[in-house]
Design an enzyme around this catalytic site. Structure first.
Site, PDB file in Angstrom:
ATOM      1  N   TYR A  35      -3.034  -5.625  17.265  1.00  0.00           N
ATOM      2  CA  TYR A  35      -3.225  -4.853  16.023  1.00  0.00           C
ATOM      3  C   TYR A  35      -4.482  -3.984  16.137  1.00  0.00           C
ATOM      4  O   TYR A  35      -4.468  -2.800  15.793  1.00  0.00           O
ATOM      5  CB  TYR A  35      -3.338  -5.841  14.868  1.00  0.00           C
ATOM      6  CG  TYR A  35      -3.396  -5.225  13.489  1.00  0.00           C
ATOM      7  CD1 TYR A  35      -2.252  -4.678  12.905  1.00  0.00           C
ATOM      8  CD2 TYR A  35      -4.579  -5.216  12.753  1.00  0.00           C
ATOM      9  CE1 TYR A  35      -2.294  -4.136  11.625  1.00  0.00           C
ATOM     10  CE2 TYR A  35      -4.630  -4.678  11.473  1.00  0.00           C
ATOM     11  CZ  TYR A  35      -3.488  -4.140  10.917  1.00  0.00           C
ATOM     12  OH  TYR A  35      -3.532  -3.609   9.651  1.00  0.00           O
TER      13      TYR A  35
ATOM     14  N   ASP B  33      11.479   3.626   4.702  1.00  0.00           N
ATOM     15  CA  ASP B  33      11.219   2.233   5.078  1.00  0.00           C
ATOM     16  C   ASP B  33      12.422   1.724   5.859  1.00  0.00           C
ATOM     17  O   ASP B  33      13.440   2.427   6.008  1.00  0.00           O
ATOM     18  CB  ASP B  33      10.934   1.353   3.849  1.00  0.00           C
ATOM     19  CG  ASP B  33       9.960   0.213   4.191  1.00  0.00           C
ATOM     20  OD1 ASP B  33      10.316  -0.613   5.049  1.00  0.00           O
ATOM     21  OD2 ASP B  33       8.866   0.156   3.611  1.00  0.00           O
TER      22      ASP B  33
ATOM     23  N   GLY C  27       3.316  -0.311   8.978  1.00  0.00           N
ATOM     24  CA  GLY C  27       2.559  -1.043   9.984  1.00  0.00           C
ATOM     25  C   GLY C  27       2.953  -2.498   9.966  1.00  0.00           C
ATOM     26  O   GLY C  27       3.453  -3.006   8.958  1.00  0.00           O
TER      27      GLY C  27
ATOM     28  N   ALA D 240      -4.760 -15.611  24.335  1.00  0.00           N
ATOM     29  CA  ALA D 240      -4.271 -16.630  25.268  1.00  0.00           C
ATOM     30  C   ALA D 240      -2.781 -16.924  25.048  1.00  0.00           C
ATOM     31  O   ALA D 240      -2.103 -17.414  25.947  1.00  0.00           O
ATOM     32  CB  ALA D 240      -5.085 -17.909  25.114  1.00  0.00           C
TER      33      ALA D 240
ATOM     34  N   ILE E 124       0.835  -1.202   0.000  1.00  0.00           N
ATOM     35  CA  ILE E 124       0.000   0.000   0.000  1.00  0.00           C
ATOM     36  C   ILE E 124       0.875   1.260   0.000  1.00  0.00           C
ATOM     37  O   ILE E 124       0.564   2.235  -0.676  1.00  0.00           O
ATOM     38  CB  ILE E 124      -0.958  -0.029   1.214  1.00  0.00           C
ATOM     39  CG1 ILE E 124      -1.933  -1.210   1.062  1.00  0.00           C
ATOM     40  CG2 ILE E 124      -1.712   1.273   1.352  1.00  0.00           C
ATOM     41  CD1 ILE E 124      -2.838  -1.447   2.260  1.00  0.00           C
TER      42      ILE E 124
HETATM   43  P1  NAI Z   1       3.246  -4.424   4.091  1.00  0.00           P
HETATM   44  O1  NAI Z   1       3.726  -5.305   5.188  1.00  0.00           O
HETATM   45  O2  NAI Z   1       3.215  -4.960   2.702  1.00  0.00           O
HETATM   46  O3  NAI Z   1       4.096  -3.075   4.076  1.00  0.00           O
HETATM   47  C1  NAI Z   1       4.399  -2.365   5.254  1.00  0.00           C
HETATM   48  C2  NAI Z   1       5.712  -1.644   5.053  1.00  0.00           C
HETATM   49  O4  NAI Z   1       6.023  -0.971   6.274  1.00  0.00           O
HETATM   50  C3  NAI Z   1       6.873  -2.605   4.739  1.00  0.00           C
HETATM   51  O5  NAI Z   1       7.595  -2.153   3.616  1.00  0.00           O
HETATM   52  C4  NAI Z   1       7.695  -2.574   6.018  1.00  0.00           C
HETATM   53  O6  NAI Z   1       9.079  -2.776   5.792  1.00  0.00           O
HETATM   54  C5  NAI Z   1       7.401  -1.175   6.543  1.00  0.00           C
HETATM   55  N1  NAI Z   1       7.670  -1.087   7.977  1.00  0.00           N
HETATM   56  C6  NAI Z   1       7.291  -1.943   8.942  1.00  0.00           C
HETATM   57  N2  NAI Z   1       7.801  -1.560  10.129  1.00  0.00           N
HETATM   58  C7  NAI Z   1       8.516  -0.427   9.903  1.00  0.00           C
HETATM   59  C8  NAI Z   1       9.285   0.421  10.736  1.00  0.00           C
HETATM   60  N3  NAI Z   1       9.432   0.172  12.034  1.00  0.00           N
HETATM   61  N4  NAI Z   1       9.895   1.483  10.169  1.00  0.00           N
HETATM   62  C9  NAI Z   1       9.771   1.726   8.857  1.00  0.00           C
HETATM   63  N5  NAI Z   1       9.059   0.954   8.020  1.00  0.00           N
HETATM   64  C10 NAI Z   1       8.442  -0.122   8.538  1.00  0.00           C
HETATM   65  O7  NAI Z   1       1.788  -3.925   4.541  1.00  0.00           O
HETATM   66  P2  NAI Z   1       0.580  -3.354   3.660  1.00  0.00           P
HETATM   67  O8  NAI Z   1      -0.392  -4.441   3.464  1.00  0.00           O
HETATM   68  O9  NAI Z   1       1.065  -2.594   2.490  1.00  0.00           O
HETATM   69  O10 NAI Z   1      -0.077  -2.371   4.734  1.00  0.00           O
HETATM   70  C11 NAI Z   1       0.221  -0.980   4.814  1.00  0.00           C
HETATM   71  C12 NAI Z   1      -0.579  -0.376   5.941  1.00  0.00           C
HETATM   72  O11 NAI Z   1      -1.967  -0.615   5.738  1.00  0.00           O
HETATM   73  C13 NAI Z   1      -0.249  -0.944   7.311  1.00  0.00           C
HETATM   74  O12 NAI Z   1      -0.321   0.084   8.271  1.00  0.00           O
HETATM   75  C14 NAI Z   1      -1.337  -1.962   7.522  1.00  0.00           C
HETATM   76  O13 NAI Z   1      -1.545  -2.218   8.886  1.00  0.00           O
HETATM   77  C15 NAI Z   1      -2.511  -1.247   6.884  1.00  0.00           C
HETATM   78  N6  NAI Z   1      -3.616  -2.125   6.500  1.00  0.00           N
HETATM   79  C16 NAI Z   1      -3.474  -3.075   5.517  1.00  0.00           C
HETATM   80  C17 NAI Z   1      -4.546  -3.864   5.151  1.00  0.00           C
HETATM   81  C18 NAI Z   1      -4.466  -4.885   4.057  1.00  0.00           C
HETATM   82  O14 NAI Z   1      -5.493  -5.510   3.739  1.00  0.00           O
HETATM   83  N7  NAI Z   1      -3.317  -5.108   3.437  1.00  0.00           N
HETATM   84  C19 NAI Z   1      -5.854  -3.723   5.816  1.00  0.00           C
HETATM   85  C20 NAI Z   1      -5.891  -2.708   6.827  1.00  0.00           C
HETATM   86  C21 NAI Z   1      -4.804  -1.937   7.130  1.00  0.00           C
END
Ligand code: NAI
Length: 469
Positions: free
Chosen positions: A375, A254, A309, A317, A235
C-alpha cells in the site's frame, strides 16, 4: 461497539480520558464558512501580495498587534504582559514573501505571539512565503525554509481546532493565482489540513478569474464533467457529493459488485453510473465512451478523481505476490494507464484542454507503515506520478496533484481494533479523525478552475498527524 468502546464513551470513561490528557476533541468549522472574528494581516517588509489577495477576496484586513515592549501592559505585580486582543481574531495571514534575513524572522514571533492563545476555535494561521528555489543567496534560502519550521510548530501549539499552513509563492505568481488557495485555507473546507506547505505558481492557463470567490461563490464546476472512481461508498461518495454541491455533472465509477450503491449515489446526484473494474485494460476507453454517450460527442472531462483504492495488509515476511500485485495495480498502475489514454487531445470524451487530474495518496506512503509495504509503495507512487505528470504536461494547462489523507473515519478505518484506532485518531494536532468530506473538499479545491497555479503538489489531509510529520 466493543465493551472497551462503550466504557470509553460512558461518562466515567470520559472523565478517565480527560484525566489521562485526552480532552474532548474540538468541533471543527467545515464547509464554505469563513472565520467569524477579524482576519488580521501582518504585511512584513517586501510583502504586498497578502493585501492584494485579501482585497480580491473581499476580506477586510486588520493590522495585528505587535509584541513590542511598549505594547505590553504590566500585570498587578508590575510584570510586562504580551499584548492581548479584546476580540478573538478569526485568522492571521502573515505575508512573509519578502522576508530574506534571519533577523526579520523576529517579526513573525512578534505578530504570532499575541494571537497564539486568542485565535478563535477553528481559526487560521496562514503564512505566505517565497520558495527557496525562487530566492538567491544562502541566508534567503535558509530563511525561506525557516518559515516551514515556524508554521509546523504553530500548528502543533494552536488549540481549539485552529490550523496553520504555509503557501510558497513562486516567481510571477500574483493575487489571482493565490485567490483559490487563500479562500480554501480561510474557509472551513480546509478543516483537517494543518502543518502543510505547498506551492502556488502562475496559472498555466492564463485564466484570471477567481475574484470574490470566498464563502458563497459556490458552484465552480457548473457545467463541468467530473469523473470519480470508487464512488459507491466512503470517501468516494463524499467526493461525489462535494463536487455535486459545487455544480459538477458527475460520472461515478465502481466495481460491478458495488453496482447497487453506485446507482444510488448516481441517482441522488443526477449523475451517471459506470460499473467498471478500473484495472481492466479498456478502462480508459470505457470512461471516455461513457462521457460521450451521456454528454454528447463533443463532451470533455474537466476533472478525474482517482479515488478507488484497496488495502491487502500483511507484514512483508508474509506478503505474497498476489497481494503485492493487486494493490499496485488498483492504486497506481490503473491510474497511470487511464490518464495516459484520457490525455490524448484527440480522444472524444477524454480530458479537456485545462483538465484537472487528482490522485489519493496516503500518509502511509509518506512515512511507511508496518504491514503496508504494498500500500505504501502504491501511495508513494501516486505522489511520484502526479509530480511527474505535472512536469510532463508543462506545455499544456492540465494540472496533476494529490492529497494524502491520514486517519479518516470510514468503513476501512472502523475495522481497525479499538485501542489502535483511538491512538491513530488522536495522534494529530486536531486530536480527532478526519471526515470523508475533508478529503473531498481538498480535492475540490485542487480541481477548482481558479487553482491552475497549483500543480504537482501533494497536500496531506491529516490534521497534522505525527506520522511522518
Ligand atoms: P473504501 O474501501 O470504503 O472505498 C473504496 C471504493 O473503491 C470501494 O467502493 C471499492 O469498491 C472501490 N474499488 C476498489 N477497487 C476498485 C476497482 N478495481 N475498480 C473500481 N472500483 C474499485 O475506501 P475509502 O476509505 O473510502 O478510501 C478511498 C481512498 O482513500 C482509497 O484510495 C484509500 O486508499 C484512500 N485513503 C483512505 C484513508 C482512510 O483513512 N479511509 C486514508 C488514506 C487514504
Amino acid at each position: 461497539m466493543s465493551i472497551l468502546e462503550s466504557l470509553f464513551e460512558s461518562p466515567l470513561g470520559r472523565q478517565v480520558a480527560a484525566r489521562a490528557g485526552l480532552a474532548e476533541p474540538p468541533v471543527l468549522r467545515r464547509g464554505r464558512v469563513i472565520p467569524s472574528g477579524p482576519v488580521l494581516l501582518a504585511e512584513l517588509p517586501g510583502g504586498g501580495i497578502g493585501r492584494a489577495v485579501l482585497a480580491a477576496l473581499g476580506v477586510p484586513a486588520s493590522e495585528p498587534l505587535l509584541d513590542l515592549p511598549e505594547n505590553r501592559t504590566p500585570d498587578e505585580r508590575g510584570r510586562p504582559q504580551p499584548p492581548r486582543y479584546d476580540v478573538r481574531p478569526g485568522a492571521l495571514v502573515i505575508d512573509a514573501t519578502g522576508v530574506r534575513e534571519i533577523v526579520q524572522l523576529e517579526l513573525l514571533r512578534q505578530v504570532l505571539r499575541p494571537v497564539m492563545k486568542r485565535l478563535e476555535g477553528s481559526g487560521r494561521v496562514i503564512i505566505l512565503g517565497t520558495h527557496a528555489d525562487d530566492v538567491e543567496g544562502l541566508e534567503a534560502r535558509a530563511v525561506a525554509q525557516a518559515l516551514d519550521g515556524i508554521m509546523r510548530t504553530v500548528g502543533k501549539e494552536l488549540r481549539g481546532g485552529a490550523t496553520a499552513n504555509l503557501v510558497w509563492l513562486s516567481d510571477g505568481a500574483d493575487a489571482a493565482d493565490l485567490a483559490s488557495t487563500l479562500a480554501f485555507l480561510l474557509e472551513g473546507r480546509s478543516a483537517f489540513v494543518s502543518g502543510q506547505a505547498w506551492r502556488v505558481r502562475p496559472r498555466k492557463d492564463g485564466d484570471r478569474s477567481g475574484e470574490g470567490m470566498l464563502g458563497e461563490r459556490s458552484r465552480p464546476f457548473e457545467g463541468r464533467i467530473v469523473v470519480v472512481t470508487g464512488a459507491a461508498r466512503g470517501i468516494g461518495a463524499a467526493i461525489a457529493h462535494t463536487f455535486h454541491r459545487d455544480g459538477a455533472q458527475l460520472v461515478v465509477i465502481d466495481m460491478p459488485a458495488a453496482g447497487e450503491s453506485l446507482a444510488a449515489v448516481a441517482n441522488e446526484l443526477r449523475g451517471s453510473a459506470l460499473q467498471l473494474d478500473i484495472t481492466t485494460p479498456q478502462a480508459g476507453a470505457r470512461i471516455a465512451a461513457q462521457v460521450t454517450r451521456v454528454h454528447g460527442p463533443q463532451a470533455k472531462i474537466w476533472a478525474i478523481v482517482h479515488n478507488a483504492g484497496i488495502t491487502r495488509d500483511t507484514m512483508l515476511a508474509n506478503l505474497d505476490e498476489k497481494r503485492w500485485a493487486s494493490v499496485l495495480d488498483v492504486n497506481l498502475a490503473a491510474e497511470m494507464r487511464i490518464n495516459e489514454l484520457l490525455l490524448d487531445p484527440a480522444l472524444p470524451g477524454g480530458l479537456g484542454e485545462n483538465a484537472r487530474i487528482v490522485g489519493i495518496a496516503s500518509t502511509s506512503g509518506w512515512a511507511g507503515n508496518k504491514g503496508q509495504a504494498n500500500y505504501a509503495a502504491s501511495k508513494a507512487g501516486v505522489m511520484g506520478l502526479v509530480r511527474a505528470e505535472a512536469e510532463e504536461l508543462v506545455g499544456r494547462p492540465v494540472t496533476a496533484n494529490a492529497v494524502a489523507p491520514g486517519f479518516i473515519e470510514t468503513d476501512m478505518t472502523a475495522a481497525i481494533p479499538f485501542v489502535q484506532r483511538e491512538v491513530f485518531r488522536r495522534t494529530n494536532s486536531l486530536s480527532q479523525g478526519g471526515q470523508p468530506v475533508d478529503v473531498a473538499e481538498s480535492l475540490a479545491y485542487l480541481c477548482d478552475p481558479a487553482s491552475g497555479g497549483v500543480d504537482g503538489q501533494v497536500i496531506r489531509v491529516c490534521g497534522q498527524n505525527i506520522i511522518g510529520a
